[in-house]
Design a protein around this motif. Structure first.
Motif, mmCIF file in Angstrom:
data_model
loop_
_atom_site.group_PDB
_atom_site.id
_atom_site.type_symbol
_atom_site.label_atom_id
_atom_site.label_comp_id
_atom_site.label_asym_id
_atom_site.label_seq_id
_atom_site.Cartn_x
_atom_site.Cartn_y
_atom_site.Cartn_z
ATOM 1 N N ALA A 213 0.919 -1.319 0.030
ATOM 2 C CA ALA A 213 0.114 0.023 0.034
ATOM 3 C C ALA A 213 1.034 1.204 -0.031
ATOM 4 O O ALA A 213 1.660 1.380 0.928
ATOM 5 C CB ALA A 213 -0.907 0.019 1.330
ATOM 6 N N VAL A 214 0.745 1.990 -0.921
ATOM 7 C CA VAL A 214 1.740 3.366 -1.190
ATOM 8 C C VAL A 214 1.070 4.533 -1.370
ATOM 9 O O VAL A 214 0.235 4.609 -2.449
ATOM 10 C CB VAL A 214 2.609 3.133 -2.348
ATOM 11 N N ALA A 215 1.062 5.363 -0.312
ATOM 12 C CA ALA A 215 0.415 6.678 -0.672
ATOM 13 C C ALA A 215 1.336 7.561 -1.396
ATOM 14 O O ALA A 215 2.575 7.732 -1.422
ATOM 15 C CB ALA A 215 0.409 7.357 0.602
ATOM 16 N N VAL A 216 0.972 8.109 -2.540
ATOM 17 C CA VAL A 216 1.545 8.929 -3.584
ATOM 18 C C VAL A 216 1.132 10.418 -3.482
ATOM 19 O O VAL A 216 -0.158 10.538 -3.836
ATOM 20 C CB VAL A 216 1.504 8.164 -5.067
ATOM 21 N N GLN A 217 2.150 11.264 -3.212
ATOM 22 C CA GLN A 217 1.718 12.624 -3.120
ATOM 23 C C GLN A 217 2.586 13.493 -3.823
ATOM 24 O O GLN A 217 3.539 14.069 -3.143
ATOM 25 C CB GLN A 217 1.678 12.908 -1.559
ATOM 26 N N MET A 218 2.568 13.360 -5.314
ATOM 27 C CA MET A 218 3.655 14.204 -5.880
ATOM 28 C C MET A 218 2.970 15.416 -6.867
ATOM 29 O O MET A 218 1.655 15.246 -7.261
ATOM 30 C CB MET A 218 4.198 13.142 -6.852
ATOM 31 N N MET A 219 3.760 16.220 -7.059
ATOM 32 C CA MET A 219 3.378 17.337 -8.057
ATOM 33 C C MET A 219 3.264 16.659 -9.560
ATOM 34 O O MET A 219 3.989 15.719 -9.732
ATOM 35 C CB MET A 219 4.673 18.302 -8.009
ATOM 36 N N LEU B 17 -2.550 10.963 -3.166
ATOM 37 C CA LEU B 17 -2.863 11.992 -2.245
ATOM 38 C C LEU B 17 -2.769 13.408 -3.009
ATOM 39 O O LEU B 17 -1.644 13.342 -3.626
ATOM 40 C CB LEU B 17 -2.253 12.176 -1.001
ATOM 41 N N ASP B 18 -3.405 14.414 -2.779
ATOM 42 C CA ASP B 18 -3.274 15.920 -3.322
ATOM 43 C C ASP B 18 -2.052 16.511 -2.496
ATOM 44 O O ASP B 18 -1.905 16.316 -1.492
ATOM 45 C CB ASP B 18 -4.635 16.726 -2.858
ATOM 46 N N PRO B 19 -1.067 16.840 -3.338
ATOM 47 C CA PRO B 19 0.267 17.451 -2.908
ATOM 48 C C PRO B 19 0.046 18.589 -2.109
ATOM 49 O O PRO B 19 0.942 19.410 -1.446
ATOM 50 C CB PRO B 19 1.138 17.561 -4.072
ATOM 51 N N ARG B 20 -0.958 19.320 -2.181
ATOM 52 C CA ARG B 20 -1.388 20.567 -1.587
ATOM 53 C C ARG B 20 -1.818 20.460 -0.169
ATOM 54 O O ARG B 20 -2.066 21.419 0.595
ATOM 55 C CB ARG B 20 -2.492 21.334 -2.221
ATOM 56 N N GLY C 192 9.112 15.901 -2.291
ATOM 57 C CA GLY C 192 9.738 16.728 -1.544
ATOM 58 C C GLY C 192 8.450 17.415 -0.457
ATOM 59 O O GLY C 192 7.852 16.848 -0.038
ATOM 60 N N ASP C 193 8.726 18.882 -0.304
ATOM 61 C CA ASP C 193 7.930 19.622 0.501
ATOM 62 C C ASP C 193 6.380 19.257 0.077
ATOM 63 O O ASP C 193 5.876 19.417 -1.009
ATOM 64 C CB ASP C 193 8.249 21.099 0.394
ATOM 65 N N LEU C 194 5.584 19.520 0.894
ATOM 66 C CA LEU C 194 4.106 19.368 0.626
ATOM 67 C C LEU C 194 3.531 20.437 1.279
ATOM 68 O O LEU C 194 3.949 21.544 2.134
ATOM 69 C CB LEU C 194 3.562 17.803 1.752
ATOM 70 N N GLY C 195 2.196 20.620 1.037
ATOM 71 C CA GLY C 195 1.455 21.684 1.632
ATOM 72 C C GLY C 195 1.707 22.874 0.977
ATOM 73 O O GLY C 195 1.215 24.045 1.354
ATOM 74 N N GLY C 196 2.355 23.103 -0.087
ATOM 75 C CA GLY C 196 2.606 24.410 -0.870
ATOM 76 C C GLY C 196 1.411 24.650 -1.833
ATOM 77 O O GLY C 196 0.251 24.153 -2.010
#
Length: 468
Positions: free
Chosen positions: A57-63, A85-88, A110-114
């Motif tokens: 199970a892999v959560a992918v949260q990429m731009m 997952l939404d990268p924002r 890398g950085d999330l929530g931007g």
């Protein structure tokens, strides 16, 4: 019963079985099918080195990027479950979803929530193993989260069979892009229409995808002309922006413009036709179901969203559209009450246009509120507001009373706006507060946020209120 692997087999055949020099996608650089295959093989080896394998199970949260798409293809080829997952999302929001779904791995850029950025060719691929994670609890290759436009996201599982069947439904639509036709994909690849109708359909029929890192209207028009784009997929906001370009060059290759993700406004439909000579079509669906109905050529126009796609059964019951599904799409019980006896209630108010088979979507059943014992449809109030020549966008929500959040193109006093509404709405339907904002907050796939608390939080100091 053996687990279906139709989607996985289809993906492997499309990635490995095409001409090496054929163009797969174009951003700032060109990626051929051979280069795509190399990218997927590289990411697959890197993921295996992290012990990601079938059933992980892999959560992918990429731009949004070629790196993200190569990672998705590699994970699916390994038989892993992708939780997209939404990268924002902020770290708090991300942690809440990870605690709920318990993935073993978290792959990010890398950085999330931007601030959500435009498509880029390359992004870092960073993966960590989560100590509290578990293997996939189900065989769903894709887990998505709804837009959250009206509150907390829903957790939705797409089966192997449902993904494979949806790709087939798009392929059977004669107006969809064909082999060699260039597609400008502005729709979010985080969400169903952009991912399946855009990315996977393009891969299926060998229609090269084009992405923009500078989605300003003039730049997009330049791309349409210089790259000889045949089809453009986006959300209503994209077509509204394109319609404002004062001088549109000749675009002989452009034959198709399709809006998805949110209902198309009649004003945008008319303005785009005037400026470009073709009508904006629509693709209507849900994360839970995938594509439901299409009017790709824009023959019907709003509020019609088109005819039901081949192989899908629908019905209108108690005024809302129901879609037949073989199993409940919700992985947690909080929304399971919408699925009963094999039918999912979309909560979209629907009718069939007389003399045709086209579905007309006129709003949400849960947009009905009670004011002093009287029912008010908030979408009706929105429609009246957006008919004002100085209002570009509006969203109407209900707390203790009806309130309107509006974006204007010029000076518009509260008194004038209230007078406009009084001429067209019963007194009990009138907004009690108007919030003038520079822009309306949107979800990552372009939908206007309709949750009152989220609206106020997002708008912050940009909101100037005038209460009645």
């Amino acid at each position: 019963m053996a687990e279906s692997t139709q989607f996985r087999s289809w993906l492997e055949s499309r990635v490995t079985g095409s001409g090496d020099d054929d163009v797969w996608a174009v951003g700032e650089t060109v990626v051929t099918r051979h280069q795509l295959r190399e990218r997927v093989e590289y990411e697959r080896a890197a993921l295996q080195a992290r012990s990601i394998t079938e059933g992980s199970a892999v959560a992918v949260q990429m731009m949004p990027s070629f790196s993200m798409l190569s990672t998705l293809f590699a994970l699916w080829s390994l038989g892993a479950q992708v939780q997209l997952l939404d990268p924002r999302l902020t770290r708090t929001e991300t942690n809440r979803l990870i605690e709920l779904c318990e993935p073993q791995f978290h792959v990010t850029s890398g950085d999330l929530g931007g601030v959500f950025s435009s498509f880029r060719d390359e992004t870092p691929v960073e993966g960590i193993r989560l100590k509290s994670g578990r293997p996939a609890k189900s065989a769903h290759p894709l887990v998505q989260f709804s837009s959250g436009s009206t509150g907390l996201p829903k957790v939705i599982g797409r089966t192997d069979a449902s993904l494979y069947e949806e790709i087939g439904r798009f392929a059977r639509l004669s107006e969809m892009p064909r082999a060699g036709e260039r597609v400008l994909l502005l729709s979010s690849i985080m969400h169903s229409f952009g991912l399946i109708g855009g990315v996977l359909h393009g891969l299926d029929v060998s229609a090269p995808l084009h992405f923009s890192s500078r989605p300003q209207a003039r730049e997009l028009v330049r791309m349409l002309a210089e790259r000889e784009i045949a089809a453009v997929f986006g959300v209503p906001l994209h077509f509204s922006l394109l319609s404002r370009v004062p001088q549109v060059p000749e675009l002989p290759a452009l034959r198709l413009a399709v809006s998805g993700g949110e209902l198309l406004d009649a004003k945008v439909y008319d303005e785009f036709k005037t400026g470009y000579g073709i009508t904006v079509g629509q693709a209507y669906g849900m994360t839970e179901t995938g594509i439901i109905a299409t009017d790709l050529g824009g023959r019907y126009g709003p509020p019609a969203v088109g005819e039901v796609v081949p192989g899908l059964r629908t019905k209108v019951r108690e005024g809302t559209l129901r879609v037949q599904l073989p199993e409940c799409p919700y992985l947690y019980a909080d929304r399971a009450d919408r699925y009963e006896d094999g039918w999912l209630d979309t909560k979209d108010r629907c009718s069939v246009r007389p003399g045709s088979e086209a579905l007309e979507i006129t709003g949400r059943s849960d947009s009905l509120v009670a004011v002093g014992g009287l029912k008010v449809d908030l979408t009706e109030v929105e429609q009246i507001l957006t008919e004002h020549p100085l209002i570009e966008e509006a969203v109407v929500v209900f707390g203790d009373s009806i309130e309107a959040h509006v974006v204007t193109s010029g000076e518009l006093s509260r008194g004038d706006l209230l007078g406009w509404c009084r001429e067209r709405l019963a007194s009990y339907k009138l907004p009690r507060a108007f919030h003038y904002v520079a822009r309306l907050p949107r979800t990552s796939n372009g939908k206007v946020v309709r949750n009152r608390e989220l609206l106020h939080t997002a708008q912050g100091r940009l909101t100037k209120s005038a209460a009645q």
